[in-house]
Design an enzyme around this catalytic site. Structure first.
Site, mmCIF file in Angstrom:
data_model
loop_
_atom_site.group_PDB
_atom_site.id
_atom_site.type_symbol
_atom_site.label_atom_id
_atom_site.label_comp_id
_atom_site.label_asym_id
_atom_site.label_seq_id
_atom_site.Cartn_x
_atom_site.Cartn_y
_atom_site.Cartn_z
ATOM 1 N N HIS A 114 0.872 -1.174 0.000
ATOM 2 C CA HIS A 114 0.000 0.000 0.000
ATOM 3 C C HIS A 114 0.910 1.224 0.000
ATOM 4 C CE1 HIS A 114 -3.819 2.167 0.831
ATOM 5 N NE2 HIS A 114 -2.957 3.073 1.279
ATOM 6 N N CYS A 115 0.818 2.012 -1.069
ATOM 7 C CA CYS A 115 1.739 3.141 -1.244
ATOM 8 C C CYS A 115 1.078 4.438 -0.802
ATOM 9 C CB CYS A 115 2.165 3.247 -2.705
ATOM 10 S SG CYS A 115 3.325 4.595 -3.015
ATOM 11 N N PRO A 116 1.609 5.109 0.215
ATOM 12 C CA PRO A 116 1.015 6.381 0.653
ATOM 13 C C PRO A 116 1.209 7.494 -0.356
ATOM 14 C CG PRO A 116 3.079 6.001 1.806
ATOM 15 C CD PRO A 116 2.804 4.758 1.008
#
Length: 709
Positions: A449-451
């Site tokens: 999950h890439c912020p």
């Protein structure tokens, strides 16, 4: 309060008997002691006793304990099946707790045994001497998977014990947030009271589990409910010294300390989630501009501290606004804030290029401008595509009956665990998938999950994400070259009267030509730190056909999986869990074990250097770059099936047949040239090297006929 409390120190069914038998000296030979044989799981020896007529499956001792009790508590599945087929009384009560075999098995979380006994007629509603039925007994141990199994047996979720305590109350009292959440999602009555008028919220405050308290509040628990003595949850919190957890849970759930709802400070806003998400995304645009303006227009010893102070204050203001956000957005890292930082940087670079750099360099560096425009456009397109696209969500279960069918299948396969079933989505987890806590969905072939894109990077958008960071890397390098050409233009005027206290006159002269553009370029160049490392890691993993989740779980920190995804660059969260996100982490996964493991992780000491390594992603880069080959060797030894050789892996990833500038068919990808649906992939495709292709590393699918051979 204590007189009405559930007895957390009650001896589980079978524990006294286990201790007594362990101390008792055998009075008969082992081959004739059916109880000892049942403990050891000796089917053949018990069969001989049955054949001799000395015992049968209905035998019980003076306490009413049967061989089936011992087989159940010691997890002897085959022996349990044998005894049932031999006519054992499946609902016999025995021991000090006067419990049935299924209750004994439930206390040890042997849910395969529990399922076997239920399938052959065990009554889940029979109680022990304390009035606990099977659901209550399982709740005391906090095993989410066992509870999921029982709830799908149509056991009433709100059935009370002898003191009118429901399973939800027990879960709240024991401090198992995952179990509380499960019962609430299943429809447990949050307003139910026991004999003393306590609700589940009262019991959660006795334990002081903030997670349990917050879950109950989110599902509408009465914050002002009074028990038979007129005590509200606030009074209970004071008596139990859990006021801090009570106030924290109230704040997280959107209430003031007195229990009244918080009013959003901006009038006219109806959808707070929509408003806060947009505000937090665009707020960094202003933060970046203010910081760059201050640094570029004031001396460095004034501008830098002033910019840092104001940027921190603006971020603090955004964090304060999150006090009115939904519970899953209270942390700044769980919002589009980091995505806004990148988008803001992209915006200001583009605006500065169009208004300043392009007019000065269009004639002297035409092709360099065209190249930058291409990289800039591709970066923006792939960025927003990755942010807005479906990463590959696994379809949720259509009904409870469908979930029950999946559970029954997994129970038969003996694979009902966190690796194969998601208790949040109630679906079978495909291979290479993971439940994302932020997206609240299971994601097929998840990478991370890439912020920075505020979305999961997974099967559907992974290639677009790699193109995004690749174009970003090339775009920043092109921008730097373009700015150098812009500053080197002799026609660009510089201030005549130069006074510098720190820098040399020549350097100061260049800086004052266009200080805002220079500072903006330095800020953009700083992005190369995480972009370069992330790009290298991604390309290495593509070549080895591994995801970030698989790579980090496999070897980072020498097997300490709680630290495996600590890279802020790739996950944006230094407390990310790699065990599955929804599952027990130890043994059979009691809620207590989960809490203790989480607490132990939080209190591990880290040096400043360790924190910065995780912040900049150096851990991920170094471990993957230096130890990737060793990790591959370990995976090959363990039978990892995903790698098909560097050439085939890269071909599968880059040339999967889906359009580059459009969304791909959800879940589908290539594996050794074959079309695979990762949203429904539950078994590893059997592959082998094709003859004559060993040097090229190509694989071919194994046919059913070949497999039989």
């Amino acid at each position: 309060m204590a007189s009405g409390s559930p007895d957390s120190n009650a001896q589980p069914a079978g524990e006294h008997e286990m201790e007594d038998m362990g101390d008792k000296k055998p009075t008969v030979p082992l081959e004739e002691d059916i109880m000892q044989l049942a403990r050891l799981g000796e089917i053949s020896a018990i069969q001989k006793l049955f054949d001799s007529g000395k015992f049968d499956a209905t035998y019980k001792d003076e306490q009413g304990i049967t061989p089936l009790h011992w087989a159940a508590i010691n997890n002897h599945y085959a022996l349990c099946h044998f005894l049932i087929q031999s006519g054992a009384n499946i609902n016999a009560k025995g021991g000090d707790a006067i419990a049935t075999p299924v209750l004994w098995a439930a206390k040890r979380c042997h849910y395969y045994i529990v399922n076997l006994l239920l399938e052959h007629g065990a009554d889940p509603l029979l109680t022990d001497d304390q009035g606990f039925n099977l659901l209550h007994s399982a709740t005391l141990d906090g095993n989410v998977y066992q509870l999921v199994l029982l709830l799908h047996q149509d056991i009433p979720v709100d059935i009370p014990d002898a003191q009118a305590h429901t399973a939800l109350m027990w879960a709240a009292y024991k401090g198992y947030p995952s179990c509380v959440d499960l019962f609430l999602r299943w429809g447990a009555n949050v307003y139910a009271t026991d004999d003393q008028g306590f609700t589940a919220l009262h019991w959660a405050l006795v334990k002081g589990s903030q997670g349990s308290i917050q879950k109950l509040l989110e599902y509408g628990a009465d914050r002002f409910a009074k028990n038979n003595d007129g005590k509200t949850p606030a009074v209970t919190a004071e008596e139990m010294n859990t006021v801090r957890q009570w106030h924290a849970a109230l704040s997280q759930a959107g209430y003031n300390r007195d229990g009244t709802p918080k009013e959003f400070p901006i009038p006219g806003v109806k959808d707070t989630r929509w408003f806060i998400s947009r505000f937090i995304f665009f707020w960094p645009f202003l933060i970046i501009f203010v910081a760059l303006y201050l640094i570029s227009n004031y001396p460095v010893y004034v501008g830098v501290p002033l910019a840092l102070g104001i940027a921190w204050g603006m971020q603090w203001a955004a964090q304060k606004l999150l006090g009115w956000a939904p519970a899953n957005m209270r942390n700044i890292q769980h919002t589009p804030f980091l995505a806004g930082i990148f988008a803001g940087t992209l915006f200001w670079v583009g605006l500065r290029w169009v208004t300043t750099v392009l007019p000065w360099t269009i004639r002297t560096n035409f092709f360099l401008n065209v190249l930058f425009a291409a990289f800039y456009g591709f970066t923006g397109y792939f960025y927003f595509f990755t942010m807005s696209s479906d990463p590959g969500f696994v379809p949720k279960s259509s009904s409870r009956s469908a979930s029950k069918a999946v559970i029954d299948e997994l129970m038969e396969l003996k694979t009902f665990d966190e690796n194969h079933f998601c208790v949040n989505c109630m679906v079978r987890k495909p291979l290479r998938s993971k439940h994302c806590k932020r997206c609240e969905r299971c994601v097929a072939k998840t990478d991370h999950h890439c912020p920075w894109v505020n979305n999961c990077v997974a099967n559907n958008n992974h290639r677009h994400f790699v193109f995004y960071i690749l174009c970003l890397e090339l775009g920043v390098l092109t921008w730097i070259r373009l700015v150098l050409a812009y500053l080197g233009d002799d026609n660009l005027e510089s201030p005549k009267d130069i006074e510098c206290n720190i820098l040399s006159d020549d350097l100061c002269k260049v800086l004052l030509k266009d200080s805002f553009t220079i500072v903006l370029t330095i800020w953009a160049a700083f992005q190369l730190t995480w972009v370069t490392m992330l790009l290298c890691v991604q390309l290495l993993q593509v070549a080895r056909n591994l995801t970030t989740y698989e790579s980090m779980r496999g070897h980072l920190h020498s097997g300490t999986t709680a630290d495996a995804l600590n890279s802020f660059v790739t996950t944006g969260d230094t407390s990310q869990d790699v065990a599955g996100g929804n599952a027990p982490t130890t043994g059979f996964g009691s809620g207590q074990d989960i809490g203790e493991a989480s607490t132990a992780h939080r209190h591990q000491p880290h040096s400043i250097w360790d924190q910065w390594k995780r912040l900049l992603g150096i851990d991920s880069f170094v471990q993957t770059a230096l130890h990737g080959s060793q990790a591959d060797q370990r995976r090959r030894q363990g039978g990892n099936p995903w790698s098909r050789g560097v050439v085939t892996n890269c071909k599968d990833f880059w040339c999967d047949g889906s359009p580059l500038f459009k969304g791909k068919e959800s879940g589908y990808a290539r594996l050794a040239g074959n079309r695979v649906d990762y949203t429904r992939l539950y078994e590893v495709p059997k592959m082998r090297y094709a003859r004559g292709n060993e040097t090229s590393g190509q694989y071919e699918a194994v046919s059913a006929q070949d497999e039989q051979v």
